[in-house]
Design a protein around this motif. Structure first.
Motif, PDB file in Angstrom:
ATOM      1  N   ALA A 172       4.088  28.414  25.032  1.00  0.00           N
ATOM      2  CA  ALA A 172       2.865  27.625  24.647  1.00  0.00           C
ATOM      3  C   ALA A 172       1.555  28.398  25.201  1.00  0.00           C
ATOM      4  CB  ALA A 172       3.004  26.305  25.087  1.00  0.00           C
ATOM      5  N   ARG A 173       0.500  28.682  24.235  1.00  0.00           N
ATOM      6  CA  ARG A 173      -0.567  29.328  24.542  1.00  0.00           C
ATOM      7  C   ARG A 173      -1.458  28.432  25.543  1.00  0.00           C
ATOM      8  NH1 ARG A 173      -4.967  28.396  21.115  1.00  0.00           N
ATOM      9  NH2 ARG A 173      -4.391  27.361  19.400  1.00  0.00           N
ATOM     10  N   GLU A 174      -1.328  27.082  25.212  1.00  0.00           N
ATOM     11  CA  GLU A 174      -2.313  26.199  26.018  1.00  0.00           C
ATOM     12  C   GLU A 174      -1.665  24.948  26.017  1.00  0.00           C
ATOM     13  OE1 GLU A 174      -6.826  24.305  25.511  1.00  0.00           O
ATOM     14  OE2 GLU A 174      -6.129  26.017  24.440  1.00  0.00           O
ATOM     15  N   VAL A 175      -1.589  24.143  27.221  1.00  0.00           N
ATOM     16  CA  VAL A 175      -0.971  23.001  27.408  1.00  0.00           C
ATOM     17  C   VAL A 175      -1.901  22.094  28.211  1.00  0.00           C
ATOM     18  CG1 VAL A 175       1.129  21.812  28.373  1.00  0.00           C
ATOM     19  CG2 VAL A 175       1.303  24.079  27.578  1.00  0.00           C
ATOM     20  N   LEU A 176      -2.035  20.800  27.599  1.00  0.00           N
ATOM     21  CA  LEU A 176      -2.869  19.841  28.489  1.00  0.00           C
ATOM     22  C   LEU A 176      -1.917  18.551  28.738  1.00  0.00           C
ATOM     23  CD1 LEU A 176      -5.549  18.555  29.145  1.00  0.00           C
ATOM     24  CD2 LEU A 176      -5.824  17.743  26.727  1.00  0.00           C
ATOM     25  N   GLY A 177      -1.732  18.380  29.923  1.00  0.00           N
ATOM     26  CA  GLY A 177      -1.269  17.130  30.453  1.00  0.00           C
ATOM     27  C   GLY A 177      -2.018  15.784  30.742  1.00  0.00           C
ATOM     28  N   LEU A 178      -1.758  14.737  30.337  1.00  0.00           N
ATOM     29  CA  LEU A 178      -2.545  13.641  30.501  1.00  0.00           C
ATOM     30  C   LEU A 178      -1.882  12.604  31.313  1.00  0.00           C
ATOM     31  CD1 LEU A 178      -4.108  12.827  26.944  1.00  0.00           C
ATOM     32  CD2 LEU A 178      -4.862  14.155  28.786  1.00  0.00           C
ATOM     33  N   GLU A 179      -2.422  11.948  32.511  1.00  0.00           N
ATOM     34  CA  GLU A 179      -1.817  11.117  33.358  1.00  0.00           C
ATOM     35  C   GLU A 179      -2.727  10.177  33.930  1.00  0.00           C
ATOM     36  OE1 GLU A 179       0.503   9.017  35.711  1.00  0.00           O
ATOM     37  OE2 GLU A 179       1.655  10.465  34.388  1.00  0.00           O
TER      38      GLU A 179
END
Length: 370
Positions: A172-179
């Protein structure tokens, strides 16, 4: 703990030079398989006792969460490593003894992950832990695509960040995690540093999708929703499909504007009411996603939870409500209603894929073990 890239680099180098992952793998061959990643405490402790002194101290602190005396600590860690552990606030203590800061470092999914001490370990200080991975993590990881090359990925309910990191490792070129849990966000950011993926992985503290900007869109979404059933504090379930994961329905409402034209993803839900290999939640999920042009397939797996067991989990969550007894009676009545065909509870990993304008089946394809 505190994010200090230089300190974490020193710590990672020490774990690698100590062959921590290799030793952990070797010890696992003498333990009963543990899909959660955390073997029985006493069984692991007996094997750790057979290690050489420096490695034994390393594992006692970061695999078991135990306290070690000052001499053992100084004998196990060179001065620069001990300083890095203190700088990153990975250890607490002093001359009377040292322990990890209620954290473990666990080899999992070909990574080295900081995680909370599981509640079942006697060394756990915080219950529930700051962040932990469990059986659900391994199931979701096994369902991820082999390649996510060039994709922009959203990871909802990131926890330790393991799914986000795996997506980055798969291209993946960009990953955003939300928590939502702030401690977990810190742990996830540290794990990105520890595994050399900070260039492509970011984490935000967010109540579900609240931290997303209106124009942010993603090619792939992974959402490993809470493993224990949960209820919306402001809502009383009127159908069995609503019993279980209170985050599921808001997620399906808020997610579509953030999906790219050819988006796909995985949503994992647990302990869903079902019958004959299908769940009531799945029917609703498929219908909602079909409205947005997404076809659904799901792996559905029966679990051994009973009605009483699931109600006990729900009671733990709602026990402080003034109407807890009435609510539990209503839930039992729903589950035991003669109008509901039910043969138990199921875990399910729901895969969706945007069809690009082609006709969308209203029913989900299902597969799994009977």
């Amino acid at each position: 703990m505190r994010i200090d890239n230089a300190a974490l680099a020193v710590v990672r180098d020490h774990f690698d030079r100590s062959m921590y992952s290799l030793l952990d793998h070797r010890m696992s061959l003498e333990l009963r398989p543990s899909p959660t990643g955390f073997p029985k405490y006493e069984a692991l402790r007996r094997i750790v006792a057979r290690l050489a002194p420096a490695q034994r101290t390393l594992f006692r602190m970061f695999r078991l969460g135990e306290t070690v005396d000052d001499a053992a600590f100084r004998g196990a860690f060179p001065a620069e490593v001990a300083a890095a552990l203190r700088t990153g606030e990975l250890v607490v203590g002093g001359p009377d003894g040292w322990r990890s800061a209620d954290l473990l470092v666990v080899p999992a999914q070909r990574m080295l992950l900081i995680t909370g001490v599981p509640a079942g370990y006697p060394t756990a200080v915080r219950r529930p832990p700051k962040a932990v991975f469990d059986l659900s993590t391994s199931f979701v990881a096994a369902a991820l695509p082999a390649s996510l090359a060039g994709c922009r990925v959203l990871d909802v309910c990131s926890g330790t960040g393991v799914q986000a990191l795996l997506c980055a490792a798969r291209g993946a070129r960009e990953v955003l995690g939300l928590e939502l849990n702030e401690s977990a966000v810190t742990i996830a950011r540290a794990n990105a540093v520890l595994n050399g993926l900070t260039d492509r992985v970011r984490f935000r503290r967010s109540d579900l999708l609240a931290a997303l900007e209106p124009g942010e869109r993603f090619d792939f979404v992974v959402a490993n929703l809470p493993y224990a059933p949960a209820l919306d504090p402001d809502h009383r379930p009127s159908t069995v499909a609503e019993i279980g994961n209170r985050l599921l329905w808001p997620l399906l409402t808020e997610l579509p504007p953030h999906l790219a034209d050819a988006a796909r993803g995985i949503v994992a839900t647990w302990r869903s009411v079902g019958h004959a290999g299908r769940t009531y939640q799945l029917e609703s999920i498929a219908a909602r996603l079909a409205e947005h042009g997404c076809a659904v397939a799901a792996y559905v797996d029966p679990v051994f939870d009973t009605v009483d067991g699931v109600l006990d989990l729900l009671r733990t969550e709602v026990g402080s409500r003034s109407d807890a007894d009435l609510l539990m009676a209503e839930l039992r009545a729903l589950l035991e209603s003669e109008s509901v065909a039910m043969d138990g509870f199921y875990n399910q990993l729901v895969q969706f894929r945007h069809t690009g304008g082609r006709a969308v089946p209203q029913e989900a394809v299902t597969f799994g073990l009977s």
